[in-house]
Design an enzyme around this catalytic site. Structure first.
Site: not given
Lengths: 450, 450
Positions: B11, B44, B237
């Site tokens: 990531g 995102c 979450g």
């Protein structure tokens, strides 16, 4: 007893002073004297109004009648103040004498016009009031070629407005770059190229020598060459309008503005003058970046100063501190912003500056509408503290220059900024590492290499 | 001797660590292990990719081949790390054992899915990798009704993407507001209303109880009511993915992330673990606003952490400090941003907060395209220091939230901010007094009145 407050000037500083005085003392008698016809408008919008992007009738927020009826503030428009006597606490205007308990002087600035021949010809303009803008717009109709003298922010914004209206525009500047006072050459050149791509011509390193014509303008001469034009705009800088302060013997600062205390009171031979407050383009401020004076002459500064002057004039307590003077200008698709010192200003203070620079995008690389962003950041070579910044971007320069202003004012070093600063990220509004941070990274690398 | 660096996770933290390690030590052997197929992309962006605003092929910045050829970084995709032994300094993956001198653990987070029945049905999705986004997009084709469980930022962004694609969307949230963790109710309600105006339905104060269907989703039950839908997205979450750290016996912090030193090294029974660095969503950070831990789990934080971990893993020296975690999200015509503490987070730290709020415009009142801007700012009731802020605006929220972050990190009080802060002004990008400053003014008035 009702306190009588007189305010001279109806610009951003004067009108804010009036409103803040009213909030501080609901019972005071407040009178504003102004030579202007309109009040409560922002001069900064004139380029867009001339271009037709903003309607003239929308610019003025409130009329004098509004102030009289809603705020109990009397505004005497088209009224020149002839003299002030601060020993008898009186102001003379239009043949009458008015008493005051507190006086706010917010007489703003005057456009400096070089002492050359022809500046009184028809077709020569300046911008200092709304009416100037309207006059320019109506004169423009029969004009094909315009010369703009002065390549500061206002000159460039006006040049672009003229160009967008189909005029042939030549910008004449005595220095070798546009935005010579607040912009660095590499950043300024970028803006110049952009404006050239819109068809605007530039004549640099060429002081304007004369305006030529019979009755009306037919050309300007600059750097010994003649440039035909039917209209000339002088955007050759604003000087503090110190006529009344000088009449009163107030101390004038090194940069030509009235020297003021943090309470915005003037001095006379080094002594604080009671019951008088001075705000706006007419004062000299203190720099928050370098130890010394600075001229701000920004609308946003005038509002802050007007607020302090108005509160104090009404018997409240407020102080005006030192400033970094962030500014932003929009020219077509480009936003250019700056804060604190440029290399030129730094050298005026005797500060050796080191700079970092980075280019990136205003959105994620792949997000539609992403535009270029270039950030340049200056630090003091000795202390490593951030002292100035400039940004050119397709969007988002304003918030970022406020961000850098906050950092500069906090006295943070380049290294601390890099370690501690964070940026919000979302693909439509930013890169994951903001270009501001990349520019400081470049600056820190220079310090490491040194 | 060539240093061998292994990085687990590809990531933002893992890939930044790899690149920073390479810059720090051009000769090191660097290997990245990842379960993912793609590397070097931003999660995102997935809502915009699903909606078709951004092309999938543009999202991935570099392929593993690029890293191999241009940066000499080996990336083992689709490769699960089975175990790590930090005494022998080895990693086992796909039946082989790899030695390391330095290890970076950047295993990110896992979507928390509530332990209810039906979450294994066809039509249930989460977002944790690019492929999830592609799977959702292709499954959507035959879907009319979607339920989004969780009204955090990702849930809302996805809900809007689905709605823009013509789906009937219901958002289910166990708390009584959207963005319950980072948003204040008054700000969150504003966003909820905006999304409702786009046709999205909200079911609040209703924990999801079951996903129903035979083989594939036909409804969800929440708050004892059934909502028909053919697809369910769990955006409930992110929890730190601590499988490997726990296997190694590393200390886990109070908030469930790996406890790390400023050098981003983990601890085992209170002792610093040598040669291992941990970065990204898997770690617990320290708050720059309140004395205590915080979870950041933002892409921008992961990049900063990855940089520190990569430099240290390669033998350099870098520290990661405390954070305010500014964030921004774009939902249609609205930008919502926040930084530091919300009222809810402040109360978690035992901090009594006082807030100020103001509404204004993003441009001058009369300038075309001006949109509303609301700013809410929190200060500590005892010290008056700024501790948090939220902004909703049609544009310009990102730079302003970075501005406020810089102010909060500097430890400035509300009163000092009001006295010292300045804002750049130009009619197309700001009001003469920025709404940020008006909000702090409101806050200072509350302190005065108290």
């Amino acid at each position: 007893m009702v306190k009588e407050i007189i305010i001279i000037g109806s610009g951003a500083a004067g009108m804010t002073a009036a409103s803040s005085a009213r909030r501080t003392d609901p019972g005071a008698k407040i009178t504003v004297f102004t030579e202007d016809t309109d009040v409560a408008y922002s001069l900064c919008v004139i380029p867009w109004a001339i271009e037709g992007k903003v309607a003239w009738e929308n610019i003025v927020m409130h009329t004098p009648d509004y102030y009289r009826e809603k705020k109990n503030i009397d505004i005497m428009t088209r009224t020149n103040v002839d003299s002030v006597d601060d020993s008898s606490k009186t102001v003379s205007a239009a043949g009458k004498t008015y008493k005051y308990d507190s006086l706010v002087i917010a007489t703003g600035g005057k456009v400096f016009i070089p002492p050359i021949k022809g500046t009184d010809l028809r077709g020569v303009f300046i911008i200092r009031a709304l009416q100037d803008g309207k006059n320019i717009q109506s004169y423009l109709k029969d004009v094909r070629k315009v010369a703009v003298c002065g390549a500061g922010v206002i000159g460039l914004e006006m040049a672009l407005a003229f160009s967008n209206l189909g005029k042939e525009v030549t910008v004449i500047e005595m220095f070798d770059q546009v935005m010579p006072r607040i912009g660095e050459k590499d950043m300024a050149d970028h803006i110049q190229k952009y404006l050239e791509s819109k068809g605007i011509k530039f004549v640099l390193s060429a002081p304007v020598q004369s305006v030529n014509g019979t009755g009306k303008v037919s050309s300007v001469t600059a750097g010994d060459k003649e440039y035909p034009c039917e209209m000339v705009l002088f955007a050759t800088g604003i000087r503090a309008n110190t006529d009344i302060p000088k009449m009163l013997g107030f101390d004038i600062g090194q940069l030509g503005g009235v020297a003021v205390s943090p309470s915005l009171q003037p001095y006379r031979k080094g002594g604080l003058v009671p019951n008088v407050y001075v705000a706006g383009d007419v004062i000299q401020c203190m720099s928050a970046v370098a130890t010394g004076p600075t001229m701000s002459q920004l609308g946003s500064s005038a509002v802050k100063q007007g607020n302090v002057a108005g509160i104090n004039a009404a018997g409240g307590k407020a102080l005006y501190g030192s400033i970094a003077s962030p500014w932003v200008s929009v020219m077509g698709e480009k936003e250019i912003a700056g804060t604190g010192l440029s290399l030129g200003l730094a050298s005026w203070y005797g500060i050796e500056a080191v700079w970092g620079k980075a280019s990136g995008l205003t959105r994620a690389r792949y997000y539609p509408g992403a535009t270029e962003m270039t950030v340049k950041i200056l630090a003091d070579a000795a202390s490593h503290k951030l002292i100035g910044a400039q940004i050119i971007a397709g969007e988002g320069a304003t918030g970022r220059i406020n961000w850098l202003t906050s950092a500069i004012i906090s006295g943070i070093t380049a290294e601390d900024f890099l370690a501690r600063s964070e940026n919000a990220y979302c693909p439509p509004t930013s890169m994951v590492k903001d270009t501001v941070i990349s520019a400081v990274e470049d600056l820190c690398n220079k310090f490491k290499a040194a």
